[in-house]
Design an enzyme around this catalytic site. Sequence first.
Site, short mmCIF file in Angstrom:
data_model
loop_
_atom_site.label_atom_id
_atom_site.label_comp_id
_atom_site.label_asym_id
_atom_site.label_seq_id
_atom_site.Cartn_x
_atom_site.Cartn_y
_atom_site.Cartn_z
N GLU B 64 30.39 41.07 27.35
CA GLU B 64 30.08 41.05 28.79
C GLU B 64 29.06 42.12 29.17
O GLU B 64 28.19 41.90 30.00
CB GLU B 64 31.35 41.23 29.61
CG GLU B 64 32.22 39.97 29.71
CD GLU B 64 32.99 39.66 28.44
OE1 GLU B 64 33.02 40.50 27.52
OE2 GLU B 64 33.57 38.56 28.36
N HIS B 133 44.66 38.23 33.52
CA HIS B 133 43.76 37.11 33.78
C HIS B 133 43.86 36.55 35.20
O HIS B 133 43.43 35.43 35.45
CB HIS B 133 44.06 35.96 32.80
CG HIS B 133 43.39 36.12 31.48
ND1 HIS B 133 43.56 37.22 30.68
CD2 HIS B 133 42.54 35.31 30.81
CE1 HIS B 133 42.85 37.07 29.56
NE2 HIS B 133 42.21 35.93 29.62
#
Lengths: 323, 327
Positions: B64, B133
């Site tokens: 990322e 998440h």
Amino acid sequence: MTTPDKETMLNWYRQMVLIRRFEEKCAELYTTGDIGGFLHLYIGQEAIAVAAQSIFRADDNIITAYRDHGVALARGIPTKTVMAEMLGKATGVSKGKGGSMHLADIDRRFWGGWAIVGGHLPLAAGIALADQYSGADRITVAFMGDGSTNIGYFHEALNLAAVWKLPVIWVVENNQYGMGTAVTRASAVSDIVKKAEAYGMPCCQQVLDGADIFEIREQFEMAEAYVRDGEGSYMMEILTYRFRGHSMGDPERYRQQEEVEKKKTEADPIIRLGNYLLEKKLVTQEELDAQAQSAEEEVAEAIEFAKKSPFPAPEELYANVYV
Amino acid sequence: MSTSNQVITYRQAVSDALWEEMERDEKIFIMGEEVGVWGGTYAVTKGFIDQFGEKRVRDTPIAEMAIVGAAVGAAMNGLRPVAEIMTINFAFLALDALVNHAAKAHYMFGGQFKVPLVVRTTTGGGRQLGATHSHAPEPIFAHFPGLYVICPSTPYDAKGLLKAAIRDDNPVLFVEHSTLYQTRGAVPDSDYTVPIGVSDVKREGSDVTLVSYSKMVQISLEAADLLAKEGVSAEVVDLRCLRPLDMKPVIESLKKTNRVVVVEENWPRFGVGAEVAMQIMEQAFDWLDAPVKRVSQEDVPLPYSRDLEQSALPNPAKVVAAVKAIL
Ligand SMILES: Cc1ncc(C[n+]2csc(CCOP(=O)(O)OP(=O)(O)O)c2C)c(N)n1
């Protein structure tokens, strides 16, 4: 390497079948809605977790990513509390708060299932640091997928572990895809274990066959000796294959069905071990079947336990936010 | 210009915006995990790699920080990247690139660099994905001057705002809600944009103002339906962008209703409710007939177990209760 006796090998067989049946049932329970969220199956990779369990001590540390059922079960966490966690029950190993991706059992020094790719790798370094610091002769075994070796977490953790000679065995379970991305499309070197060289870290000389529990055990034993002696970290790469999609609902546009079928026939660790035991005339088919059946019964009991267990009470919502 | 409408999903709206913009401008390219061969984790970029090729639809390693950092560099050097972070949960790994580089490059070098970058991502809880998440941390990203944060609630807004974001020369975090992808709404056939930083009244009412964004607009509209049955008329203001934050429609509505409830999916502390309430204090305190209320996620990491998780999230009943408490 000592040759294991027949009972020991039958037990490995049983453990691998237990993981396989457990997960096949999980897939069913996912379609019925009993299990929610993400579900990443370990099917095809079972020999790795079982080999690890057969080598490392009960007080060694194990940590892995979200594809964690196999490692958890091999570690000896009761099948029923793992299943209860899958169903989000209060009796689950993480009290229903973690789910499939976040299993852990502190009593067994299984430090978890962690769902941010690579995130657990510095944790492994730190767990090992604590042992090194306090003079414990425990080692830490950190499992990871091939895809996680491309993230900063991996490189920072391995470098730190090498600089500080932390007692960690870094185990790459190379199942050849990170989600839908093949290793060669994501990693500049496809021999992932070569990344160890960047950190001056010893590693296995060849990529290991993930369907061959004997080969994996042998490497684990060598790695263990090195790391336990305080020499520092060691890295391994095991070539394996996940027979199922990345998680449930994977459209699998990135691989051919023939490739999957080929692997299922050629690289199934359970079939491999079964055939080996039969060919060497160490066991009979009936003995293998009996192990498989007892594993199936254990899974069935676990499902019954999980289904009967209560969901967490509403006040559990605020429990454990702080100590 | 006369336009006809078609009813499409939020997913399609995002996808169409990207597709049309890529056809319009060769400088636009996509990069991110699973955007190519897989077709996007939420199928937003399905078919893109076949149409635009690997040069413009780039699968990346799981990295990322490199995805966003490289996108910032490419944007500074003349391209218009649309980077995808699979879910906002993973944007924390790219936070430094977003905050220290994307948001500051223009200012810190005296305006020499431009960063015409869009980072698309998805947000939201309620899907039993567990604590790592299930974040909805949009306000964190809205903290930083130099970065825009857009959180559309409808297909119309999603398409128009994404086009506007891609055409804008500032870095934008474009936050789609993972449980809105299947929702449907009317979208014009012709090219259009929705201006960045303009809040929108999604339902008119006179007794109370519900202020929300993204998925919470849906929850607010459902709450407004329930309230209507009890004779309470709720106005729903959709902020659409957390930065720039357009308070004008909120203040105008408040002057009519004199009561405000903020409905936010993020945690209560230091959230959108806190910011909106403060701005109300600064701009329209005298118009309030009751304290501003907020309905947010409970102040805990989200658990996996279904009912427990649901109990932690805002829902229409909680909004109705909050409204009744200040009527
Ligand atoms: C930081 C981060 N980025 C993206 C994801 C989404 N994601 C979950 S698993 C996965 C693939 C990981 O592949 P690999 O490390 O090879 O492990 P495998 O799933 O094959 O066991 C991705 C991209 C994530 N969980 N965390």
